[in-house]
Scaffold this active site. Structure first.
Site, short mmCIF file in Angstrom:
data_model
loop_
_atom_site.label_atom_id
_atom_site.label_comp_id
_atom_site.label_asym_id
_atom_site.label_seq_id
_atom_site.Cartn_x
_atom_site.Cartn_y
_atom_site.Cartn_z
N GLU A 79 0.83 -1.24 0.14
CA GLU A 79 0.00 -0.02 -0.05
C GLU A 79 0.78 1.16 -0.15
OE1 GLU A 79 -2.56 -0.74 3.34
OE2 GLU A 79 -3.97 -1.59 1.90
N GLU A 110 6.44 -21.54 8.79
CA GLU A 110 7.14 -20.72 9.90
C GLU A 110 8.22 -21.41 10.80
OE1 GLU A 110 4.30 -21.00 14.04
OE2 GLU A 110 3.24 -20.25 12.00
#
Length: 296
Positions: A79, A110
């Site tokens: 963004e 992870e």
């Protein structure tokens, strides 16, 4: 046990609640995210102060995380270009399991510390880069691996976690503890832990962009007008900043590819687009300084 994994004592019969009480419990629990961020204000300020000179010197923002935390990092990174014209190559995001994990959970990714380090090394980190490392637990191996690789080249590391005294917070240059406590649905850190992380990422990147002169007053004057909505937003911002009417604002914007900063200088200083660009370049993109700069 980590606080984020501890069962909440407040809503032990949550599954029996009528819908009104269920919604109230979920919404009220989210309010604690804001309180946790406010409590971390000093650490957030320290991070912004340290980040700004490195980024101004040409560094990149690099986000690293897994699951919800990683997805929030990706969201913040993508963004920055439409909002602040921040170069895409200077906002990178590492997500455990790869970008496909944005849309489908990649379980186990992870847990690979070496992969976190390897993924970061592929970006060739440098001293001026800033790593925003996000993990609710504060113990996620993928994120710790990225942090270790960053530290070897002197890149600046910001650890963001929801559990105190965890390796991510103690190992980073600045640790931001978001003490959101137990989740209303036990262990679901996509809830208020994730909300607090989103607030912090918004705050860090937005504060940084303000420091880098991407904002005039509180106006988003460095946006990319890439669609009809943003074109109209550019017109409104130019009108607001200059006092010109919409027709004059649009005419100026059309001459400078809808760059609000340039249109402001064109209208307020009676300059051509080329003159405005030269003035802005001379002040390193600081439109306020360009507006007050005397003509030579």
């Amino acid at each position: 046990m980590l606080k984020t994994e501890t069962p909440s004592t407040q809503h032990a019969q949550l599954d029996l609640y009528p819908v009104e009480a269920l919604v109230d419990a979920l919404v009220e629990d989210q309010a604690q995210a804001v309180a946790a961020v406010k409590a971390a204000s000093a650490s957030i300020c320290a991070a912004v102060e340290a980040m700004a000179p490195r980024i101004a010197a040409g560094g990149r923002l690099i986000y690293a995380g897994a699951g919800t935390s990683g997805r929030l990092g990706v969201l913040d990174s993508v963004e920055l270009y439409p909002t602040f014209s921040w170069p895409r190559e200077r906002a990178k995001a590492l997500l455990a399991g790869g970008l496909g994990a944005m849309f489908e959970a990649v379980e186990g990714a992870e847990d690979d510390l070496n992969k976190g380090a390897a993924d970061l090394r592929l970006l060739y980190p440098t001293y001026n880069d800033v790593l925003l490392l996000v993990a609710a637990s504060g113990t996620t191996p993928y994120v710790l691996g990225a942090m270790q690789a960053a530290r070897t080249v002197g890149a600046f590391t910001v650890g963001i976690a929801n559990n105190a005294r965890t390796p991510l917070l103690t190992g980073a240059d600045v640790g931001i503890l978001l003490d959101t406590g137990a989740e209303v649905i036990s262990g679901s850190t996509r809830l208020k832990a994730g909300t607090a992380q989103k607030i912090v990422l918004n705050t860090l990147s937005s504060a940084l962009m303000v420091r880098l002169h991407k904002v005039y007053g509180n106006l988003m004057v460095d946006l990319q007008a890439t669609n009809a909505k943003l074109v109209e937003r550019a017109v409104r911002l130019t009108v607001h900043a200059t006092g010109a009417d919409a027709a004059a604002a649009r005419a100026a914007l059309e001459q400078c590819q809808y760059q609000v900063k340039l249109a402001m200088l064109m209208l307020l200083k009676k300059q051509t687009a080329a003159e405005a660009q030269a003035q802005l370049d001379a002040t390193h993109g600081n439109v306020r300084a360009a507006l007050t700069k005397k003509e030579s």
